[in-house]
Design a protein around this motif. Structure first.
Motif, PDB file in Angstrom:
ATOM      1  N   ALA A   1       0.839  -1.195   0.000  1.00  0.00           N
ATOM      2  CA  ALA A   1       0.000   0.000   0.000  1.00  0.00           C
ATOM      3  C   ALA A   1       0.873   1.243   0.000  1.00  0.00           C
ATOM      4  O   ALA A   1       1.924   1.290   0.652  1.00  0.00           O
ATOM      5  N   LEU A   2       0.463   2.240  -0.753  1.00  0.00           N
ATOM      6  CA  LEU A   2       1.202   3.496  -0.808  1.00  0.00           C
ATOM      7  C   LEU A   2       0.242   4.632  -1.129  1.00  0.00           C
ATOM      8  O   LEU A   2      -0.946   4.409  -1.391  1.00  0.00           O
ATOM      9  N   GLN A   3       0.759   5.832  -1.102  1.00  0.00           N
ATOM     10  CA  GLN A   3       0.004   7.014  -1.491  1.00  0.00           C
ATOM     11  C   GLN A   3       0.874   7.880  -2.390  1.00  0.00           C
ATOM     12  O   GLN A   3       2.097   7.904  -2.248  1.00  0.00           O
ATOM     13  N   PHE A   4       0.228   8.573  -3.333  1.00  0.00           N
ATOM     14  CA  PHE A   4       0.923   9.594  -4.107  1.00  0.00           C
ATOM     15  C   PHE A   4       0.015  10.798  -4.234  1.00  0.00           C
ATOM     16  O   PHE A   4      -1.198  10.707  -4.042  1.00  0.00           O
ATOM     17  N   ASP A   5       0.612  11.936  -4.525  1.00  0.00           N
ATOM     18  CA  ASP A   5      -0.127  13.199  -4.551  1.00  0.00           C
ATOM     19  C   ASP A   5      -0.751  13.467  -5.910  1.00  0.00           C
ATOM     20  O   ASP A   5      -0.130  13.221  -6.948  1.00  0.00           O
ATOM     21  N   VAL A   6      -1.965  13.993  -5.879  1.00  0.00           N
ATOM     22  CA  VAL A   6      -2.646  14.492  -7.070  1.00  0.00           C
ATOM     23  C   VAL A   6      -3.083  15.915  -6.759  1.00  0.00           C
ATOM     24  O   VAL A   6      -3.964  16.141  -5.922  1.00  0.00           O
ATOM     25  N   ASP A   7      -2.436  16.863  -7.383  1.00  0.00           N
ATOM     26  CA  ASP A   7      -2.719  18.282  -7.141  1.00  0.00           C
ATOM     27  C   ASP A   7      -2.663  18.619  -5.654  1.00  0.00           C
ATOM     28  O   ASP A   7      -3.510  19.338  -5.122  1.00  0.00           O
ATOM     29  N   GLY A   8      -1.653  18.051  -4.973  1.00  0.00           N
ATOM     30  CA  GLY A   8      -1.431  18.379  -3.573  1.00  0.00           C
ATOM     31  C   GLY A   8      -2.197  17.554  -2.574  1.00  0.00           C
ATOM     32  O   GLY A   8      -2.020  17.738  -1.361  1.00  0.00           O
ATOM     33  N   ALA A   9      -3.037  16.650  -3.027  1.00  0.00           N
ATOM     34  CA  ALA A   9      -3.822  15.813  -2.118  1.00  0.00           C
ATOM     35  C   ALA A   9      -3.448  14.343  -2.325  1.00  0.00           C
ATOM     36  O   ALA A   9      -3.248  13.909  -3.464  1.00  0.00           O
ATOM     37  N   PRO A  10      -3.345  13.567  -1.242  1.00  0.00           N
ATOM     38  CA  PRO A  10      -2.924  12.170  -1.386  1.00  0.00           C
ATOM     39  C   PRO A  10      -4.067  11.274  -1.880  1.00  0.00           C
ATOM     40  O   PRO A  10      -5.231  11.486  -1.538  1.00  0.00           O
ATOM     41  N   VAL A  11      -3.716  10.289  -2.700  1.00  0.00           N
ATOM     42  CA  VAL A  11      -4.652   9.243  -3.087  1.00  0.00           C
ATOM     43  C   VAL A  11      -4.003   7.893  -2.778  1.00  0.00           C
ATOM     44  O   VAL A  11      -2.786   7.754  -2.789  1.00  0.00           O
ATOM     45  N   SER A  12      -4.836   6.895  -2.504  1.00  0.00           N
ATOM     46  CA  SER A  12      -4.354   5.572  -2.122  1.00  0.00           C
ATOM     47  C   SER A  12      -4.079   4.719  -3.346  1.00  0.00           C
ATOM     48  O   SER A  12      -4.745   4.839  -4.376  1.00  0.00           O
ATOM     49  N   ALA A  13      -3.111   3.821  -3.208  1.00  0.00           N
ATOM     50  CA  ALA A  13      -2.761   2.908  -4.286  1.00  0.00           C
ATOM     51  C   ALA A  13      -2.219   1.614  -3.698  1.00  0.00           C
ATOM     52  O   ALA A  13      -1.817   1.562  -2.529  1.00  0.00           O
TER      53      ALA A  13
END
Length: 236
Positions: free
Chosen positions: A14-26
């Motif tokens: 599990a990880l997170q990356f930013d989309v326009d400054g907000a985190p999304v889960s992956a």
């Protein structure tokens, strides 16, 4: 990217990356010897945790491909349905960048990154590619060619002119692609880079009337065709 709590599937991280400054889960997974990644997005009414996607990505890894599946921002924000395409397209760009980073960390920099999605997720991938997002190819798992019962409102204009490999997996009873001839005509107009494989009797989630199967099993059953398509184009 940042790590998140361990997922239920031990084959994934599990990880997170930013989309326009907000985190999304992956969730990412890489089997030994993987030389391509398939990034997978969910449909409009579900999220990355849906059993269909769990089975689909697990079977892709069993076939030797790395996977990354992620949530769109609206899902992270607790909303049930998407809004404007722009945030989803931004999420796709960030997801592909994350996949490239993970491949490089694994010593496989520059490997092919494929974009795939269930219904809405696949359509957003194609719109991102049409706007310049790099991808080795597109895999559509139930392309929503038009709203159910409204074949006069096709969603294929942005696909015409794209030259990367495309695989359409579609159920013959999918209300988003009836009449079937309309999708067949669309793929013919895209050109020889587009392949269409029908799942006889399949609905929008590839369910077949009179044949009850768990969603993860249904998703897993589509992976061999995807893996074969990816491998065929890797050899060219």
């Amino acid at each position: 990217m940042t790590d998140s709590p361990a997922p239920a599937d031990p084959g994934e991280t599990a990880l997170q990356f930013d989309v326009d400054g907000a985190p999304v889960s992956a969730l990412s997974g890489r089997p030994p010897g993987a030389d391509a990644t398939v990034v997978v997005a969910h449909g409009a009414g579900t999220g990355l945790e849906h059993p269909f996607l769990t089975g689909f990505t697990r079977a892709l890894r069993d076939a030797g491909l790395a996977t990354l599946r992620f949530n769109f921002p609206y899902r992270e924000q607790g909303r049930r349905m998407p809004g404007r395409p722009a945030p989803a397209i931004a999420a796709w760009r960030a997801a592909v960048a994350a996949a490239e980073h993970l491949a490089a960390e694994a010593g496989s920099a520059g490997e092919p990154i494929w974009a795939s999605g269930k219904s809405y997720g696949g359509r957003m991938a194609s719109m991102a590619v049409a706007e310049g997002m790099p991808a080795a190819g597109l895999v559509f798992v139930g392309y929503p060619l038009h709203p159910p019962g409204k074949p006069d409102r096709p969603r294929d204009e942005h696909l015409i002119g794209l030259t990367l490999p495309m695989l359409f997996l579609q159920g013959t009873n999918d209300p988003f692609a009836i009449p079937n001839e309309q999708l067949a005509d669309a793929t013919a107009r895209i050109g020889p880079n587009a392949a269409l494989e029908w799942i006889e009797g399949g609905g929008h989630s590839f369910e077949v009337k009179g044949r009850k199967r768990p969603a993860d099993e249904v998703g897993a059953g589509l992976a061999p065709a995807v893996a074969a398509f990816v491998r065929a184009h890797a050899e060219r």
